[in-house]
Scaffold this motif. Structure first.
Motif, short mmCIF file in Angstrom:
data_model
loop_
_atom_site.label_atom_id
_atom_site.label_comp_id
_atom_site.label_asym_id
_atom_site.label_seq_id
_atom_site.Cartn_x
_atom_site.Cartn_y
_atom_site.Cartn_z
N ASP A 1 -2.66 3.29 -5.33
CA ASP A 1 -2.92 2.89 -3.95
C ASP A 1 -2.08 1.68 -3.54
O ASP A 1 -1.69 1.56 -2.38
N GLU A 2 -1.84 0.80 -4.51
CA GLU A 2 -1.12 -0.44 -4.22
C GLU A 2 -0.26 -0.80 -5.43
O GLU A 2 -0.70 -0.65 -6.57
N ARG B 1 0.85 -1.19 0.00
CA ARG B 1 0.00 0.00 0.00
C ARG B 1 0.88 1.23 0.00
O ARG B 1 1.90 1.28 0.69
N ALA C 1 4.51 7.12 -2.71
CA ALA C 1 3.29 7.77 -3.22
C ALA C 1 3.49 8.04 -4.70
O ALA C 1 4.60 8.33 -5.15
N GLN D 1 -2.80 -0.74 -8.53
CA GLN D 1 -4.22 -0.58 -8.20
C GLN D 1 -4.38 0.92 -7.97
O GLN D 1 -3.66 1.49 -7.14
N GLU D 2 -5.29 1.54 -8.69
CA GLU D 2 -5.38 3.00 -8.67
C GLU D 2 -6.78 3.48 -8.33
O GLU D 2 -7.76 2.77 -8.55
N THR D 3 -6.85 4.71 -7.84
CA THR D 3 -8.10 5.42 -7.62
C THR D 3 -8.11 6.63 -8.53
O THR D 3 -7.14 7.40 -8.54
N ARG E 1 -4.41 8.13 -8.62
CA ARG E 1 -3.41 7.88 -7.58
C ARG E 1 -3.18 6.38 -7.49
O ARG E 1 -4.13 5.59 -7.54
N ARG F 1 1.15 5.60 0.33
CA ARG F 1 0.54 6.68 1.09
C ARG F 1 -0.53 7.33 0.23
O ARG F 1 -0.27 7.71 -0.92
N PRO F 2 -1.74 7.47 0.75
CA PRO F 2 -2.78 8.14 -0.04
C PRO F 2 -2.47 9.64 -0.11
O PRO F 2 -2.17 10.26 0.91
N GLY G 1 -11.89 3.36 -10.23
CA GLY G 1 -10.56 2.78 -10.02
C GLY G 1 -10.05 2.19 -11.31
O GLY G 1 -10.77 2.09 -12.31
#
Length: 162
Positions: free
Chosen positions: A91-92, A4, A100, A74-76, A89, A6-7, A62
């Motif tokens: 995420d993983e 993971r 980040a 894995q993105e948002t 962003r 950092r958001p 996502g």
């Protein structure tokens, strides 16, 4: 092994320790470019050679991206502003060192086409920052090659519709 990250928010684009920006113009209209970026995610491997797989997730909020060489994200989706901006962003990921990562595609009308600006904003330890700085020419080349291929694809689609 996926980790993971950092958001971060959209403000990370301006404050990230590493910010790589690339820009170019294409003949395709902003709405065509935006559609290809944000709505036709599964088609990214057809025009962006570094992308081996892509699929929208969570109803389009996502993305799951695979790169040539085995890196996975894995993105948002952080911003989806038709004809203007598309940002996501990570995420993983299984990429080592990243803390980040946020990418933003800005679109603006330019004559009868579109001006595209891609920003790659990242954070990580000093060795990763140095590696990303050294990778700048390669990332720029990858961006320009991908955008040219996208423009060719969109032009062919437009011409086929006439």
């Amino acid at each position: 092994m996926a980790r993971r990250l950092r958001p971060v928010g959209l403000d990370f684009i301006e404050g990230a320790p590493v910010r790589l920006r690339f820009g170019t113009e294409v003949s395709a209209a902003p709405e065509e470019v935006y559609r290809a970026l944000a709505e036709e995610v599964a088609d990214w491997p057809r025009w962006f050679r570094a992308v081996s797989s892509a699929r929208p997730t969570h109803g389009g909020t996502g993305r799951e991206i695979g790169l040539v060489g085995g890196v996975r994200f894995q993105e948002t989706v952080m911003a989806a502003e038709p004809e203007r901006r598309y940002a996501y962003r990570v995420d993983e990921t299984n990429a080592p060192g990243l803390r980040a990562l946020l990418e933003e595609w800005r679109l603006a009308p330019a004559g009868s086409g579109t001006r595209i600006r891609w920003t790659f904003a990242a954070d990580g330890p000093a060795p990763l920052r140095l590696a990303l700085a050294a990778a700048r020419p390669g990332l720029g080349h990858s961006f320009r090659t991908a955008v040219r291929a996208l423009d060719t694809r969109l032009t062919a689609r437009r011409d086929a519709g006439r």
